[in-house]
Enzyme design. Sequence first.
Site, PDB file in Angstrom:
ATOM      1  N   GLY A  53      43.772  42.011  48.048  1.00 26.67           N
ATOM      2  CA  GLY A  53      42.751  41.092  48.544  1.00 26.67           C
ATOM      3  C   GLY A  53      41.959  41.547  49.754  1.00 26.67           C
ATOM      4  O   GLY A  53      41.243  40.744  50.348  1.00 26.67           O
ATOM      5  N   TRP A  55      39.301  43.458  49.924  1.00 23.58           N
ATOM      6  CA  TRP A  55      37.853  43.355  49.687  1.00 23.58           C
ATOM      7  C   TRP A  55      37.431  41.880  49.738  1.00 23.58           C
ATOM      8  O   TRP A  55      36.367  41.547  50.239  1.00 23.58           O
ATOM      9  CB  TRP A  55      37.460  43.979  48.335  1.00 23.58           C
ATOM     10  CG  TRP A  55      37.360  45.488  48.379  1.00 23.58           C
ATOM     11  CD1 TRP A  55      38.068  46.321  49.192  1.00 23.58           C
ATOM     12  CD2 TRP A  55      36.508  46.323  47.586  1.00 23.58           C
ATOM     13  NE1 TRP A  55      37.713  47.623  48.950  1.00 23.58           N
ATOM     14  CE2 TRP A  55      36.769  47.653  47.965  1.00 23.58           C
ATOM     15  CE3 TRP A  55      35.578  46.078  46.577  1.00 23.58           C
ATOM     16  CZ2 TRP A  55      36.101  48.744  47.374  1.00 23.58           C
ATOM     17  CZ3 TRP A  55      34.924  47.157  45.984  1.00 23.58           C
ATOM     18  CH2 TRP A  55      35.182  48.478  46.387  1.00 23.58           C
ATOM     19  N   ASP A  76      42.214  39.065  39.484  1.00 23.26           N
ATOM     20  CA  ASP A  76      43.143  40.200  39.309  1.00 23.26           C
ATOM     21  C   ASP A  76      44.222  39.814  38.309  1.00 23.26           C
ATOM     22  O   ASP A  76      44.512  38.628  38.097  1.00 23.26           O
ATOM     23  CB  ASP A  76      43.791  40.608  40.638  1.00 23.26           C
ATOM     24  CG  ASP A  76      44.304  42.047  40.605  1.00 23.26           C
ATOM     25  OD1 ASP A  76      43.624  42.938  41.159  1.00 23.26           O
ATOM     26  OD2 ASP A  76      45.364  42.291  39.983  1.00 23.26           O
ATOM     27  N   ASP A  92      43.045  39.153  33.126  1.00 21.70           N
ATOM     28  CA  ASP A  92      42.659  40.521  32.776  1.00 21.70           C
ATOM     29  C   ASP A  92      41.146  40.532  32.559  1.00 21.70           C
ATOM     30  O   ASP A  92      40.640  39.810  31.688  1.00 21.70           O
ATOM     31  CB  ASP A  92      43.414  40.884  31.483  1.00 21.70           C
ATOM     32  CG  ASP A  92      43.105  42.290  31.006  1.00 21.70           C
ATOM     33  OD1 ASP A  92      42.104  42.875  31.453  1.00 21.70           O
ATOM     34  OD2 ASP A  92      43.874  42.785  30.168  1.00 21.70           O
ATOM     35  N   ASP A 117      36.977  47.105  42.286  1.00 24.63           N
ATOM     36  CA  ASP A 117      37.772  48.226  42.805  1.00 24.63           C
ATOM     37  C   ASP A 117      38.934  48.495  41.850  1.00 24.63           C
ATOM     38  O   ASP A 117      39.974  48.991  42.239  1.00 24.63           O
ATOM     39  CB  ASP A 117      38.281  47.847  44.212  1.00 24.63           C
ATOM     40  CG  ASP A 117      38.927  49.009  44.941  1.00 24.63           C
ATOM     41  OD1 ASP A 117      38.594  50.166  44.632  1.00 24.63           O
ATOM     42  OD2 ASP A 117      39.769  48.755  45.824  1.00 24.63           O
ATOM     43  N   LYS A 157      34.353  51.066  41.324  1.00 29.67           N
ATOM     44  CA  LYS A 157      35.079  52.336  41.434  1.00 29.67           C
ATOM     45  C   LYS A 157      34.818  53.160  40.178  1.00 29.67           C
ATOM     46  O   LYS A 157      34.814  52.620  39.063  1.00 29.67           O
ATOM     47  CB  LYS A 157      36.580  52.066  41.579  1.00 29.67           C
ATOM     48  CG  LYS A 157      37.347  53.307  42.000  1.00 29.67           C
ATOM     49  CD  LYS A 157      38.832  53.198  41.770  1.00 29.67           C
ATOM     50  CE  LYS A 157      39.565  52.134  42.508  1.00 29.67           C
ATOM     51  NZ  LYS A 157      40.229  52.539  43.737  1.00 29.67           N
TER      52      LYS A 157
HETATM   53  C1  LIG Z   1      43.158  49.429  44.046  1.00 29.19           C
HETATM   54  S1  LIG Z   1      43.698  47.833  43.633  1.00 29.19           S
HETATM   55  C2  LIG Z   1      42.410  46.853  44.304  1.00 29.19           C
HETATM   56  C3  LIG Z   1      42.491  46.733  45.800  1.00 29.19           C
HETATM   57  C4  LIG Z   1      41.578  45.647  46.343  1.00 29.19           C
HETATM   58  N1  LIG Z   1      40.180  46.013  46.226  1.00 29.19           N
HETATM   59  C5  LIG Z   1      41.859  45.365  47.795  1.00 29.19           C
HETATM   60  O1  LIG Z   1      41.047  45.723  48.623  1.00 29.19           O
HETATM   61  O2  LIG Z   1      42.900  44.777  48.096  1.00 29.19           O
HETATM   62  C6  LIG Z   1      43.377  47.784  41.915  1.00 29.19           C
HETATM   63  C7  LIG Z   1      43.674  46.456  41.270  1.00 29.19           C
HETATM   64  O3  LIG Z   1      43.141  46.486  39.950  1.00 29.19           O
HETATM   65  C8  LIG Z   1      43.870  45.530  39.216  1.00 29.19           C
HETATM   66  N2  LIG Z   1      43.593  45.649  37.786  1.00 29.19           N
HETATM   67  C9  LIG Z   1      43.792  46.745  37.000  1.00 29.19           C
HETATM   68  N3  LIG Z   1      43.417  46.476  35.736  1.00 29.19           N
HETATM   69  C10 LIG Z   1      42.973  45.193  35.716  1.00 29.19           C
HETATM   70  C11 LIG Z   1      42.460  44.333  34.695  1.00 29.19           C
HETATM   71  N4  LIG Z   1      42.337  44.767  33.438  1.00 29.19           N
HETATM   72  N5  LIG Z   1      42.088  43.076  35.022  1.00 29.19           N
HETATM   73  C12 LIG Z   1      42.233  42.636  36.305  1.00 29.19           C
HETATM   74  N6  LIG Z   1      42.711  43.405  37.310  1.00 29.19           N
HETATM   75  C13 LIG Z   1      43.075  44.660  37.026  1.00 29.19           C
HETATM   76  C14 LIG Z   1      45.306  45.845  39.606  1.00 29.19           C
HETATM   77  O4  LIG Z   1      46.148  44.742  39.330  1.00 29.19           O
HETATM   78  C15 LIG Z   1      45.150  46.140  41.101  1.00 29.19           C
HETATM   79  O5  LIG Z   1      45.485  45.016  41.865  1.00 29.19           O
END
Ligand SMILES: C[S@@+](CC[C@H](N)C(=O)[O-])C[C@H]1O[C@@H](n2cnc3c(N)ncnc32)[C@H](O)[C@@H]1O
EC number: 2.1.1.205
Length: 324
Positions: A53, A55, A76, A92, A117, A157
């Site tokens: 969280g 961002w 998320d 998702d 991200d 990203k």
């Molecule tokens: C690098 S982290 C994000 C960090 C976030 N931007 C922060 O600043 O705290 C990547 C996130 O992508 C989520 N994620 C990956 N695939 C996903 C999907 N299909 N749907 C939703 N979230 C997804 C993961 O659960 C993870 O929490």
Amino acid sequence: MGRTSKDKRDVYYRLAKENGWRARSAFKLLQLDEQFQLFQGVTRAVDLCAAPGSWSQVLSQKIGGQGCGHVVVAVDLQAMAPIPGVVQIQGDITQLSTAKEIIQHFEGCPADLVVCDGAPDVTGLHDVDEYMQAQLLLAALNIATHVLKPGGCFVAKIFRGRDVTLLYSQLRVFFSSVLCAKPRSSRNSSIEAFAVCQSYDPPAGFTPDLTRPLLDHSYDPDFNQLDGPSRIIVPFVTCGDLSSYDSDRSYPLDLEDGSEYKYTPPTQPPISPSYQEACRLKKKGWLAKEIHPQHHPISRVDTLPQPLATPESHTLLAPEMEDN
Ligand SMILES: C[S@@+](CC[C@H](N)C(=O)[O-])C[C@H]1O[C@@H](n2cnc3c(N)ncnc32)[C@H](O)[C@@H]1O
């Protein structure tokens, strides 16, 4: 005690802790904003793949997620601790039901900014990881086409892998400006960067459709060889060097005897040095061995030209860079 590149507790990790950000990633968004003024005039935003969280925290603080008419929707797979002013959806983003739930929040009042991200669980198989990342980006883009206002902005990203051109060209279908940016807080060792897509401007007659994938180019392994208008080359920008939170780069290291040492990492060498610049860098100790005027001008210190294939040739080496 030295600091190894495996040590994740770098300057941004420490600054994130000090400033109450949930992850060091907060600095990536802050540095992107510094470069592109992402938050200017923004009151409604979506944070895709938001956990834990940081961002969303930045969005909430910068665009006033708690103000009247201001909305930040964070999504998320994983549950997240609440953030004041942020609406959370657990789901998702590649699933229709999640996309529909997000879109509901922006019906009649579109978003100014969509950020993503998202990162899939890395398998270590580069092609698979890049493909999965691309699918996540396309799912985010699909949602963005439903919620963004004309002129809106999308930041996601992106893995700068072999077929990244395919993604750039798809993004350019929807945005007048597409750049690839690498914030300083994004580790040098990581393939990640961020596609910064500004001025949402879908093609005339485009109707968003969640059930259809957006990537309609056929998957051609020679795509990167395409010429003409099909081949999109987007500018690459680094950002974050001049930020105030970046200027004091020193941070404490714990020594084995329990005392603390203030460590200041060496500054990174500039990009695009010529031969003369290389001489200067050599003097400063950035280039490990001798340099030779017959070398081609150096385009980047971390992608130095191959040494000449003659006995008197000299090897140019970049020193190990700080992993921050
Ligand atoms: C690098 S982290 C994000 C960090 C976030 N931007 C922060 O600043 O705290 C990547 C996130 O992508 C989520 N994620 C990956 N695939 C996903 C999907 N299909 N749907 C939703 N979230 C997804 C993961 O659960 C993870 O929490």
